[in-house]
Enzyme design. Structure first.
Site, PDB file in Angstrom:
ATOM      1  N   TYR A   7       0.829  -1.217   0.000  1.00 25.86           N
ATOM      2  CA  TYR A   7       0.000   0.000   0.000  1.00 25.86           C
ATOM      3  C   TYR A   7       0.861   1.263   0.000  1.00 25.86           C
ATOM      4  CZ  TYR A   7       1.555  -0.012   4.765  1.00 25.86           C
ATOM      5  OH  TYR A   7       2.382  -0.024   5.857  1.00 25.86           O
ATOM      6  N   GLY A   8       2.186   1.098   0.065  1.00 28.77           N
ATOM      7  CA  GLY A   8       3.060   2.262   0.251  1.00 28.77           C
ATOM      8  C   GLY A   8       4.068   2.404  -0.859  1.00 28.77           C
ATOM      9  N   THR A   9       5.338   2.494  -0.457  1.00 32.23           N
ATOM     10  CA  THR A   9       6.408   2.774  -1.418  1.00 32.23           C
ATOM     11  C   THR A   9       6.708   1.606  -2.356  1.00 32.23           C
ATOM     12  OG1 THR A   9       8.110   2.076   0.136  1.00 32.23           O
ATOM     13  CG2 THR A   9       7.495   4.399   0.181  1.00 32.23           C
ATOM     14  N   LEU A  10       6.104   0.443  -2.092  1.00 30.93           N
ATOM     15  CA  LEU A  10       6.341  -0.710  -2.973  1.00 30.93           C
ATOM     16  C   LEU A  10       5.344  -0.772  -4.139  1.00 30.93           C
ATOM     17  CD1 LEU A  10       7.070  -3.420  -0.246  1.00 30.93           C
ATOM     18  CD2 LEU A  10       8.708  -2.613  -1.940  1.00 30.93           C
ATOM     19  N   GLU A  82      11.779  -4.155   5.283  1.00 28.69           N
ATOM     20  CA  GLU A  82      10.800  -3.406   6.085  1.00 28.69           C
ATOM     21  C   GLU A  82      11.126  -3.473   7.586  1.00 28.69           C
ATOM     22  OE1 GLU A  82       9.073  -1.491   4.507  1.00 28.69           O
ATOM     23  OE2 GLU A  82       8.638  -2.355   2.557  1.00 28.69           O
TER      24      GLU A  82
HETATM   25  N1  PCA Z   1       6.433  -0.364   2.046  1.00 26.38           N
HETATM   26  C1  PCA Z   1       5.427  -1.326   2.343  1.00 26.38           C
HETATM   27  C2  PCA Z   1       4.904  -0.915   3.659  1.00 26.38           C
HETATM   28  C3  PCA Z   1       5.030   0.542   3.644  1.00 26.38           C
HETATM   29  C4  PCA Z   1       6.054   0.815   2.604  1.00 26.38           C
HETATM   30  O1  PCA Z   1       6.455   1.873   2.249  1.00 26.38           O
HETATM   31  C5  PCA Z   1       4.334  -1.259   1.297  1.00 26.38           C
HETATM   32  O2  PCA Z   1       4.484  -0.582   0.279  1.00 26.38           O
HETATM   33  O3  PCA Z   1       3.285  -1.873   1.509  1.00 26.38           O
END
Ligand code: PCA
Length: 156
Positions: A7-10, A82
């Site tokens: 949900y984030g930077t990935l 992470e």
């Molecule tokens: N990386 C993981 C968790 C938060 C982040 O930045 C993601 O993208 O889900």
């Protein structure tokens, strides 16, 4: 093989997306776009503007992201990347499928609206003010909030 909801930077187009496709990290395959069946606060916190999904179901928004199929090597890489279990914890989450794009090995493709489960990197150990920060439905490092994610390489 495991499923991971990011949900984030990935996510595609975000600063760490390429990590999923570096072959030395293992294998990943896009399966579907999806959102959480429950609401969670997704906040951007700390001096590196890191996105955190707080494990506080019922607050915030139904969070949008992507489901990937990953091999054991990639799952280990992601746990390490992470900083599990200190920064994030890997938990199971229930999701509603928006669009299933991936292969299903003979089974029927899950239709939009169907329920899926996956791991995600959430956090149960956060600072007391984090739940009061603005929360987002869909993370974008480059959004109007101006809180650009600071990559590992750029931190000192
Ligand atoms: N990386 C993981 C968790 C938060 C982040 O930045 C993601 O993208 O889900």
């Amino acid at each position: 093989m495991a499923r991971v909801f990011v949900y984030g930077t990935l996510k595609k187009g975000q600063p760490n997306y390429s990590r999923l496709f570096e072959s030395r990290n293992g294998k990943a395959e896009f399966l579907a776009s999806a959102f959480t069946t429950q609401k969670y606060p997704l906040v951007i916190a700390g001096k590196f503007n890191i996105p955190f999904l707080l494990n506080l179901p019922g607050q915030g928004h139904r969070v949008h992201g992507e489901i990937y199929k990953v091999d054991d090597q990639m799952l280990k890489f992601l746990d390490d990347f992470e900083s599990v279990p200190t920064m994030y914890q890997r938990t199971m989450v229930e999701l509603e499928v928006k669009e299933w794009m991936g292969k299903t090995d003979g089974e029927e493709k899950p239709s939009p609206g169907s329920i899926a489960e996956a791991f995600m990197y959430s956090t149960t150990t956060y600072q007391s003010e984090w739940p009061t920060l603005p929360s987002y439905e869909s993370y974008d490092s480059y959004g109007d909030h101006g809180l650009n994610y600071v990559t590992r390489e750029a931190r000192d």
